[in-house]
Motif scaffolding. Structure first.
Motif, PDB file in Angstrom:
ATOM      1  N   ILE A  96      81.196 -42.304  61.324  1.00 21.25           N
ATOM      2  CA  ILE A  96      82.246 -42.326  62.322  1.00 21.25           C
ATOM      3  C   ILE A  96      82.476 -41.085  63.063  1.00 21.25           C
ATOM      4  O   ILE A  96      82.373 -40.180  62.361  1.00 21.25           O
ATOM      5  CB  ILE A  96      83.664 -42.767  61.695  1.00 21.25           C
ATOM      6  N   GLY A  97      82.431 -41.120  64.555  1.00 15.17           N
ATOM      7  CA  GLY A  97      82.616 -39.812  65.263  1.00 15.17           C
ATOM      8  C   GLY A  97      81.391 -38.829  64.838  1.00 15.17           C
ATOM      9  O   GLY A  97      80.279 -39.266  65.032  1.00 15.17           O
ATOM     10  N   ALA A  98      81.709 -37.645  64.323  1.00 17.19           N
ATOM     11  CA  ALA A  98      80.494 -36.731  64.293  1.00 17.19           C
ATOM     12  C   ALA A  98      79.941 -36.932  62.719  1.00 17.19           C
ATOM     13  O   ALA A  98      78.949 -36.241  62.649  1.00 17.19           O
ATOM     14  CB  ALA A  98      81.087 -35.398  64.314  1.00 17.19           C
ATOM     15  N   LEU A 116      86.604 -34.518  67.041  1.00 19.62           N
ATOM     16  CA  LEU A 116      86.660 -33.277  66.500  1.00 19.62           C
ATOM     17  C   LEU A 116      86.534 -32.413  67.729  1.00 19.62           C
ATOM     18  O   LEU A 116      86.354 -32.444  68.862  1.00 19.62           O
ATOM     19  CB  LEU A 116      85.118 -32.954  65.789  1.00 19.62           C
ATOM     20  N   VAL A 117      87.235 -30.990  67.336  1.00 24.18           N
ATOM     21  CA  VAL A 117      86.919 -29.856  68.384  1.00 24.18           C
ATOM     22  C   VAL A 117      85.977 -29.407  68.527  1.00 24.18           C
ATOM     23  O   VAL A 117      85.118 -29.264  67.791  1.00 24.18           O
ATOM     24  CB  VAL A 117      88.141 -28.854  67.894  1.00 24.18           C
ATOM     25  N   LEU A 118      85.501 -29.596  69.905  1.00 21.89           N
ATOM     26  CA  LEU A 118      84.079 -28.975  70.321  1.00 21.89           C
ATOM     27  C   LEU A 118      84.324 -27.424  70.450  1.00 21.89           C
ATOM     28  O   LEU A 118      84.977 -27.133  71.617  1.00 21.89           O
ATOM     29  CB  LEU A 118      83.621 -29.687  71.484  1.00 21.89           C
ATOM     30  N   THR A 160      76.168 -51.507  66.911  1.00 21.27           N
ATOM     31  CA  THR A 160      76.736 -50.418  67.449  1.00 21.27           C
ATOM     32  C   THR A 160      78.035 -50.189  66.240  1.00 21.27           C
ATOM     33  O   THR A 160      78.443 -51.339  65.502  1.00 21.27           O
ATOM     34  CB  THR A 160      77.425 -50.816  68.872  1.00 21.27           C
ATOM     35  N   THR A 161      78.485 -49.032  66.217  1.00 23.36           N
ATOM     36  CA  THR A 161      79.440 -48.863  65.431  1.00 23.36           C
ATOM     37  C   THR A 161      80.688 -49.381  65.778  1.00 23.36           C
ATOM     38  O   THR A 161      81.173 -49.094  67.127  1.00 23.36           O
ATOM     39  CB  THR A 161      79.525 -46.915  65.096  1.00 23.36           C
ATOM     40  N   ALA A 211      86.146 -43.672  67.144  1.00 24.31           N
ATOM     41  CA  ALA A 211      85.617 -42.420  67.121  1.00 24.31           C
ATOM     42  C   ALA A 211      86.672 -41.186  66.653  1.00 24.31           C
ATOM     43  O   ALA A 211      87.961 -41.424  67.153  1.00 24.31           O
ATOM     44  CB  ALA A 211      84.979 -41.922  68.244  1.00 24.31           C
ATOM     45  N   PRO A 216      85.797 -29.331  57.497  1.00 20.62           N
ATOM     46  CA  PRO A 216      85.698 -30.127  58.932  1.00 20.62           C
ATOM     47  C   PRO A 216      86.370 -31.813  58.542  1.00 20.62           C
ATOM     48  O   PRO A 216      87.095 -32.123  59.488  1.00 20.62           O
ATOM     49  CB  PRO A 216      84.379 -29.950  59.171  1.00 20.62           C
ATOM     50  N   ARG A 237      78.330 -46.158  55.549  1.00 19.83           N
ATOM     51  CA  ARG A 237      77.231 -46.887  56.259  1.00 19.83           C
ATOM     52  C   ARG A 237      77.109 -46.815  57.380  1.00 19.83           C
ATOM     53  O   ARG A 237      76.247 -47.033  58.083  1.00 19.83           O
ATOM     54  CB  ARG A 237      77.075 -48.275  55.426  1.00 19.83           C
ATOM     55  N   PRO A 269      77.700 -38.589  60.321  1.00 20.50           N
ATOM     56  CA  PRO A 269      76.675 -39.629  60.429  1.00 20.50           C
ATOM     57  C   PRO A 269      76.463 -40.398  59.282  1.00 20.50           C
ATOM     58  O   PRO A 269      77.466 -40.390  58.191  1.00 20.50           O
ATOM     59  CB  PRO A 269      75.297 -38.788  60.016  1.00 20.50           C
ATOM     60  N   SER A 270      76.014 -41.555  59.253  1.00 20.79           N
ATOM     61  CA  SER A 270      75.951 -42.390  58.180  1.00 20.79           C
ATOM     62  C   SER A 270      75.162 -42.067  57.087  1.00 20.79           C
ATOM     63  O   SER A 270      74.311 -41.160  57.012  1.00 20.79           O
ATOM     64  CB  SER A 270      75.255 -43.876  58.803  1.00 20.79           C
TER      65      SER A 270
END
Lengths: 536, 137
Positions: free
Chosen positions: B104-106, B13-15, B5-6, B10, B68, B101, B108-109
């Protein structure tokens, strides 16, 4: 070790990995948990649950002969390979496979732009080439062609088109698979095949005439699992001399029906680029009374919506129009669009927008000079790759359902109502409501969007999203609306809905799969197509 | 089977909605762009191709004041640490690797096939040199 391939023990897996290392070198094969982490789908609503799909290993060949060698080793061991191009298919599964224990075939190192012709207007690329790479190649050489790129632009032309992805320029280029021409494919037995004119030795029209002679199997490789595409051609738009925008608004809810008919005419006559629909009433969604109206069970009445629009002093709908071509042509097409629509819809208004010669300046690309609120994303509209769209990505990403619907206002109203009602039981943002506008991405169809976010640390939320996704696929299908693209965890659900004549299409695909890939070496389950070995 | 798990926190971000986002952000107040003096190191090209489209110091698309990733980090640190990575001198290769790797948050690795460990070290060296040049300007 994360997971093992199907029907394989650890000792045989180790033996297979040794052979794979021999094919590509030790630096380009990964099987540790740490190295396989980035091959998970970080946008997955089944993150950290038993339903999540995991790779057993990943391998990155440097060239086509290495791809062939890998396929032959996989065939010997009956191990499923899951090919990815740049692996950026987020919202639709990312780089994660359909079958647990698959070996991800990471094609990122096949990254050559092989040809761009700005006289005959095409490109030939390898799968690891991103839209950024192709754009940079064109800019560095001063070539006079425009790429039609998706948002975000870090994906690859091959990967995106094989997912039937889309862009934002003229109609014939926005459908990326439709704008492809000629491919090279490694077949499940390791043999190399070229489609169309590529099958004719000495042909110089591989990227110009798509079909060659006889049946054209190219469509089998989009959302399919019949081979690994290692080269692919794409048609490119000649760099237009000029770009022009304009906005049309219409006052009443029902005016949308006529507005769509007019824009369909403009688009199908190749007079305009992507038409970006929107409802100015969306800005009222923060008002609880209006929110209740727009999300009312069974849908609001036209009269109530019109009254709300009138009270707010807002038009019910708008469309951003875009024109490409010589300056005089863009001007004439915009004048024609205004005259056509304003003469037919009482109260319709038109506002002249930005217009300038191409290529755009940096200031024009930043889209700061439009005299009205625009829904156009300028980078995408002008074929310039960007990651700016990531600003809408919340939490740990989202999953996407984009049903296809007819290009009519009535169909839009029906989908707003039916899917809005169907999703009311879930505590999620009301994606479908009386202000939801269609997306005019594909050339001849509308889509709407359901893209709830996922949260790695909130399995209860993800479970709701997962349940909502399955329900919306089913309810949409009951009304004749099908998804265009799905993550591996939803591909069977979606494929199940394409069921005409007792699933004749799926049975045909299965017959083909059994004939060319009986052991399921290439992405078993992709597109809902399973070989006999994996069928329950 | 071990499923990592990361471990990193997190970034929220603003959705925003998919439709009309550009319109909504088109009228944000302009922000004075940070001054970045770019170091002439091999990591510059890698950063500009792999990271800058989200983490660059320039403005974002369609009137957004920041890209972003830079906007997300600016919100996260509330002005105490620069949001633009090129102004950070505290990110060594190992720190970058953790985020690259794992994601984090939105974000991706990133896979080794697209960004090798040596590339990450080169980026770290470029960021440190660029931050120092920018601070001394």
């Amino acid at each position: 070790m994360a997971v093992l391939p199907p029907d394989m023990n650890a000792a045989t897996f180790s033996q297979m990995l040794e052979e794979l290392r021999g094919a590509v070198g030790a630096d380009w094969l990964w099987s540790s948990d740490e190295d396989l982490g980035p091959y998970r789908d970080s946008f997955s609503p089944v993150w950290d649950t038993a339903e999540e799909r995991h790779a057993s290993a990943a391998i990155a060949p440097a060239d086509v002969p290495q791809v062939q060698a890998i396929v032959r080793i996989a065939g010997k061991y009956k191990v499923p390979l899951f090919p990815i191009s740049t692996g950026k298919n987020y919202g639709y599964g990312g780089p994660s496979p359909n079958v647990n224990g698959s070996v991800v075939l990471d094609l990122k190192r096949l990254n050559q732009v092989l040809e761009v012709d700005d006289k005959r207007h095409f490109a030939l690329v390898e799968p690891g080439v991103s839209y950024f790479d192709l754009y940079r190649h064109i800019q560095e050489r001063g070539l006079k062609v425009m790429v039609d790129c998706p948002d975000p632009g870090w994906g690859s032309p091959i990967g995106n088109s094989l997912e039937r992805g889309i862009g934002y320029t003229m109609p014939q280029f926005r459908d990326h698979f439709g704008a492809s021409c000629g491919m090279e494919v490694v077949l499940p037995n390791g043999e190399l095949m070229r489609t169309g004119m590529g099958a004719l030795p000495g042909s110089r029209t591989w990227q110009e005439y798509r079909y060659g002679f006889g049946p054209d199997p190219a469509g089998l490789f989009a959302q399919g699992n019949f081979g690994i595409v290692t080269k692919m051609g794409f048609r490119l738009m000649p760099l237009p001399e000029y770009y022009r925008t304009g906005l049309i608004t219409v006052p009443r809810r029902r005016d949308f029906v006529k507005l769509v008919e007019h824009v369909n005419y403009l688009s199908d006559s190749s007079m305009c680029g992507e038409a970006v629909y929107g409802s100015p009433l969306q800005r009222l969604m923060g008002d609880p009374q209006f929110l209740a109206l727009a999300t009312k069970l069974g849908g609001p009445s036209d009269a109530d919506m019109d009254a709300a629009a009138e009270r707010a002093g807002l038009p019910s709908w708008q469309v951003d129009l875009q024109f490409f071509g010589p300056e005089a042509t863009t001007s004439a097409n915009w004048d024609y669009a205004k005259a056509r629509i304003l003469s037919d819809i009482p109260g319709a208004k038109a506002i002249d927008g930005d217009h300038f010669p191409l290529p755009a300046t940096e200031e024009q690309l930043l889209n700061k000079t439009q005299p009205y609120q625009t829904g156009i994303r300028r980078y995408g509209a002008l074929g310039v790759p960007s990651l700016g769209i990531w600003r809408i990505v919340g939490d740990n990403g989202h999953v996407g359902f984009f049903p296809i619907l007819p290009r009519s206002g009535e169909a839009v109203f029906e989908m707003q109502r039916v899917l809005g009602d169907a999703l009311k039981e879930f505590p999620l943002r009301p994606f479908f409501n009386a202000t939801t506008a269609p997306l005019y991405w594909h050339t001849y169809a509308f889509q709407m969007v359901f893209a709830p976010s996922v949260k790695h640390d909130d399995p209860a939320h993800n479970a709701i999203v997962h349940q909502a996704m399955k329900k919306v696929v089913a309810v949409a299908a009951e009304h004749g609306w099908g998804d265009y693209r799905a993550a591996p965890i939803y591909q069977d659900h979606v494929a199940d809905t394409y069921s005409f004549n007792h699933h004749a299409l799926r049975r045909f695909h299965e017959q083909l799969k059994d004939a060319v890939d009986p052991d399921g070496i290439i992405a078993p389950g992709r597109g809902g197509v399973w070989p006999k070995r994996f069928r329950k | 089977m071990s499923r990592r798990t990361t471990t990193t926190a997190a970034v929220v971000l603003v959705l925003a909605g998919m439709a009309g986002v550009a319109a909504a952000q088109n009228r944000q107040a302009p922000v004075t762009p940070a001054v970045v003096v770019k170091a002439d190191l091999p990591g510059r090209t890698i950063f500009e191709r792999q990271c800058a489209p989200c983490h660059g110091a320039g403005p974002g698309d369609d009137g957004s004041p920041m890209l972003p990733g830079t906007a997300a980090l600016s919100r996260r640190y509330g002005g105490e640490i620069p949001g633009a990575l090129e102004l950070r001198d505290d990110l060594d290769g190992d720190a970058l690797r953790l985020f690259v790797r794992n994601g984090i948050g939105a974000m991706p690795s990133f896979r080794k096939a697209e960004l090798a460990d040596a590339d990450i070290d080169a980026i770290a060296a470029y960021l440190k040199a660029t931050a120092e040049l920018s601070q001394s300007r």
